[in-house]
Design a protein around this motif. Structure first.
Motif, PDB file in Angstrom:
ATOM      1  N   ILE A 128       0.705  -1.280  -0.044  1.00  0.00           N
ATOM      2  CA  ILE A 128      -0.166  -0.159   0.190  1.00  0.00           C
ATOM      3  C   ILE A 128       0.757   1.123   0.319  1.00  0.00           C
ATOM      4  O   ILE A 128       1.735   1.152   0.736  1.00  0.00           O
ATOM      5  CB  ILE A 128      -0.958  -0.100   1.154  1.00  0.00           C
ATOM      6  CG1 ILE A 128      -1.378  -1.461   1.715  1.00  0.00           C
ATOM      7  CG2 ILE A 128      -1.774   1.198   1.337  1.00  0.00           C
ATOM      8  CD1 ILE A 128      -2.565  -1.705   0.269  1.00  0.00           C
ATOM      9  N   THR A 129       0.029   2.095  -0.394  1.00  0.00           N
ATOM     10  CA  THR A 129       1.248   3.383  -1.419  1.00  0.00           C
ATOM     11  C   THR A 129       0.699   4.164  -1.549  1.00  0.00           C
ATOM     12  O   THR A 129      -0.611   4.838  -1.834  1.00  0.00           O
ATOM     13  CB  THR A 129       2.397   3.776  -2.268  1.00  0.00           C
ATOM     14  OG1 THR A 129       1.710   3.259  -3.803  1.00  0.00           O
ATOM     15  CG2 THR A 129       3.266   1.696  -2.245  1.00  0.00           C
ATOM     16  N   LYS A 130       1.594   6.487  -1.250  1.00  0.00           N
ATOM     17  CA  LYS A 130       0.224   7.112  -1.749  1.00  0.00           C
ATOM     18  C   LYS A 130       0.064   6.749  -3.039  1.00  0.00           C
ATOM     19  O   LYS A 130       0.555   6.909  -3.908  1.00  0.00           O
ATOM     20  CB  LYS A 130       1.143   7.964  -1.113  1.00  0.00           C
ATOM     21  CG  LYS A 130       1.559   8.278   0.283  1.00  0.00           C
ATOM     22  CD  LYS A 130       2.050   9.801   0.315  1.00  0.00           C
ATOM     23  CE  LYS A 130       1.630  10.816   0.188  1.00  0.00           C
ATOM     24  NZ  LYS A 130       2.118  12.369   0.989  1.00  0.00           N
ATOM     25  N   SER A 131      -1.498   8.070  -3.128  1.00  0.00           N
ATOM     26  CA  SER A 131      -1.735   7.441  -4.058  1.00  0.00           C
ATOM     27  C   SER A 131      -1.102   8.222  -5.308  1.00  0.00           C
ATOM     28  O   SER A 131      -1.033   7.629  -7.045  1.00  0.00           O
ATOM     29  CB  SER A 131      -3.469   8.419  -4.027  1.00  0.00           C
ATOM     30  OG  SER A 131      -3.759   7.997  -3.636  1.00  0.00           O
ATOM     31  N   LEU A 186      -0.881   3.206   8.024  1.00  0.00           N
ATOM     32  CA  LEU A 186      -1.532   2.872   7.017  1.00  0.00           C
ATOM     33  C   LEU A 186      -1.023   5.200   6.881  1.00  0.00           C
ATOM     34  O   LEU A 186      -0.880   5.461   6.268  1.00  0.00           O
ATOM     35  CB  LEU A 186      -2.666   3.213   6.696  1.00  0.00           C
ATOM     36  CG  LEU A 186      -2.700   1.261   6.363  1.00  0.00           C
ATOM     37  CD1 LEU A 186      -4.425   1.012   6.418  1.00  0.00           C
ATOM     38  CD2 LEU A 186      -2.422   1.221   4.714  1.00  0.00           C
ATOM     39  N   VAL A 189       2.086   5.770   6.422  1.00  0.00           N
ATOM     40  CA  VAL A 189       2.768   6.202   4.577  1.00  0.00           C
ATOM     41  C   VAL A 189       1.688   7.806   3.973  1.00  0.00           C
ATOM     42  O   VAL A 189       2.544   8.136   3.269  1.00  0.00           O
ATOM     43  CB  VAL A 189       2.216   4.667   3.670  1.00  0.00           C
ATOM     44  CG1 VAL A 189       2.341   5.164   2.459  1.00  0.00           C
ATOM     45  CG2 VAL A 189       2.580   3.281   4.433  1.00  0.00           C
ATOM     46  N   ALA A 190       0.575   7.437   4.466  1.00  0.00           N
ATOM     47  CA  ALA A 190       0.068   8.531   4.097  1.00  0.00           C
ATOM     48  C   ALA A 190       0.920   9.968   4.644  1.00  0.00           C
ATOM     49  O   ALA A 190       0.761  11.043   4.027  1.00  0.00           O
ATOM     50  CB  ALA A 190      -1.363   8.952   4.594  1.00  0.00           C
ATOM     51  N   ALA A 196       5.609   2.344   2.370  1.00  0.00           N
ATOM     52  CA  ALA A 196       4.400   1.522   2.139  1.00  0.00           C
ATOM     53  C   ALA A 196       4.702   0.498   3.418  1.00  0.00           C
ATOM     54  O   ALA A 196       5.354   0.386   4.158  1.00  0.00           O
ATOM     55  CB  ALA A 196       5.236   0.088   0.821  1.00  0.00           C
ATOM     56  N   GLN A 208      -8.946   1.076   5.168  1.00  0.00           N
ATOM     57  CA  GLN A 208      -9.392   2.578   4.518  1.00  0.00           C
ATOM     58  C   GLN A 208     -10.612   2.678   4.159  1.00  0.00           C
ATOM     59  O   GLN A 208     -10.798   4.415   3.954  1.00  0.00           O
ATOM     60  CB  GLN A 208      -8.783   2.241   3.168  1.00  0.00           C
ATOM     61  CG  GLN A 208      -8.770   3.182   2.038  1.00  0.00           C
ATOM     62  CD  GLN A 208      -8.141   4.660   1.957  1.00  0.00           C
ATOM     63  OE1 GLN A 208      -8.166   4.520   3.314  1.00  0.00           O
ATOM     64  NE2 GLN A 208      -7.898   5.754   1.445  1.00  0.00           N
ATOM     65  N   ASP A 214      -5.098   9.344   1.492  1.00  0.00           N
ATOM     66  CA  ASP A 214      -4.553   9.227  -0.054  1.00  0.00           C
ATOM     67  C   ASP A 214      -3.601   7.781  -0.153  1.00  0.00           C
ATOM     68  O   ASP A 214      -2.769   8.626  -0.227  1.00  0.00           O
ATOM     69  CB  ASP A 214      -3.677  10.219   0.391  1.00  0.00           C
ATOM     70  CG  ASP A 214      -3.972  10.322  -0.879  1.00  0.00           C
ATOM     71  OD1 ASP A 214      -3.990  10.272  -2.237  1.00  0.00           O
ATOM     72  OD2 ASP A 214      -2.812  11.502  -1.947  1.00  0.00           O
ATOM     73  N   LEU A 215      -4.413   6.830  -0.162  1.00  0.00           N
ATOM     74  CA  LEU A 215      -3.452   5.950  -0.079  1.00  0.00           C
ATOM     75  C   LEU A 215      -4.467   4.904  -1.403  1.00  0.00           C
ATOM     76  O   LEU A 215      -5.147   5.227  -1.509  1.00  0.00           O
ATOM     77  CB  LEU A 215      -3.438   4.411   1.137  1.00  0.00           C
ATOM     78  CG  LEU A 215      -3.441   5.039   1.766  1.00  0.00           C
ATOM     79  CD1 LEU A 215      -2.853   4.922   3.507  1.00  0.00           C
ATOM     80  CD2 LEU A 215      -1.462   6.340   2.011  1.00  0.00           C
ATOM     81  N   LYS A 216      -3.345   4.231  -1.897  1.00  0.00           N
ATOM     82  CA  LYS A 216      -3.468   2.993  -3.359  1.00  0.00           C
ATOM     83  C   LYS A 216      -2.744   1.636  -3.081  1.00  0.00           C
ATOM     84  O   LYS A 216      -1.731   1.855  -2.299  1.00  0.00           O
ATOM     85  CB  LYS A 216      -3.448   3.844  -4.188  1.00  0.00           C
ATOM     86  CG  LYS A 216      -2.025   3.763  -4.285  1.00  0.00           C
ATOM     87  CD  LYS A 216      -2.126   4.413  -6.286  1.00  0.00           C
ATOM     88  CE  LYS A 216      -0.505   4.158  -6.776  1.00  0.00           C
ATOM     89  NZ  LYS A 216      -0.510   4.439  -8.093  1.00  0.00           N
TER      90      LYS A 216
END
Length: 282
Positions: A128-131, A186, A189-190, A196, A208, A214-216
């Motif tokens: 999972i990372t920033k968007s 999370l 990361v945001a 990640a 989420q 603001d993650l994806k």
């Protein structure tokens, strides 16, 4: 006095007979089907398992079990909500015949429970990372990057340990922490404090939904087979599940259920899954 003793004895015998009949009837339905008691975890994990507005269990797991029940007409499944570890104790002691909650195989559980040969689905692990980031899609991309801290044990850590054993020259740096918070990780990361989080995709979806960060999903990393677990003595039932599950895979039923609940076919390879996407249905 003898008459009184005889009356008491007859009453006691009657109680045992009634109790025996009662135990027999609770193990079968009125039309003679054997009742199979299935333990469901109340630690819900959509889309595998969650509850509707009436607290009825729904999800991929339930649709799978309904299809199994169709193929095993001699059985009737009864479902009971409970805490996961309590459910497993109940399977071990015979209170329940089986439990379902996307269980991985591990040596400790294989000693206590009977696993079927065939998995009924897969849990997808993801980064999972920033968007706005497109540079992290696989574990290869995590070299020289910061991963959010994780538990020193468990299935996710085992996956990373195996990766590092296979890539000794370019391992992923892992920071250990007892009882890590998925929400806190999370947020790290945001906020740019980590590059990640390595997490089950469905776990990310659940958190989420509450945090809306603001993650994806940067990329799905692995497919981990999941199983129903049985009481050790239920070898025949496990074999019947295996046969029915194999048929449901071969005729495409489980692929259709996967499309329904996950928005993709989790029985395909990772390239397909990452290209198609992975959006579960509520």
């Amino acid at each position: 006095m003898k008459r009184l003793w005889l009356t008491a004895l007859l009453a006691l015998v009657s109680i045992f007979i009634i109790a025996g009949c009662s135990n027999t009837t609770t193990n079968e339905t009125s039309d003679g089907k054997k009742i199979i008691k299935v333990a469901l975890s109340d630690e819900v994990n959509p889309p595998f398992l969650h509850a509707d507005d009436q607290n009825n269990p729904i999800g991929y797991d339930m649709d799978y079990l309904k299809e199994i029940e169709k193929k095993l007409p001699d059985y009737h499944f009864e479902y009971v909500w409970g805490e996961e570890e309590t459910n497993l104790v109940g399977v071990d002691t015979g209170k329940f015949d089986l439990a379902i909650n996307w269980f991985f195989k591990n040596p400790e559980r294989e000693e206590k429970f009977l696993y079927p040969e065939k998995e009924y689905g897969y849990s997808l692990t993801a980064l999972i990372t920033k968007s706005d980031r497109n540079d992290i899609q696989s574990l290869d991309d995590m070299v020289d990057k910061k991963l959010a801290p994780m538990s020193p044990s468990g299935g996710l850590r085992a996956i990373l340990n195996a990766y590092n054993e296979q890539h000794p020259d370019n391992p992923v740096a892992i920071e250990s922490i007892d009882h890590p918070s998925n929400a806190d990780n999370l947020k790290r990361v945001a906020e740019g404090k980590a590059d990640a989080v390595f997490l089950n995709k469905t776990t990310f979806d659940a958190v989420q939904e509450q945090l809306n960060l603001d993650l994806k999903v940067g990329g799905v990393v692995s497919k981990e087979p999941i199983f129903v677990v049985f009481k050790k003595e239920h070898t025949e039932l496990a074999q019947q599940f295996d046969q029915a599950t194999t048929e449901l895979i071969e005729d495409g039923t489980l692929s259709r259920l996967s499309e329904k609940w996950f928005g993709t076919d989790i029985f395909q390879d990772l390239d397909y899954i990452n290209e198609k996407g992975f959006e579960h249905q509520q």
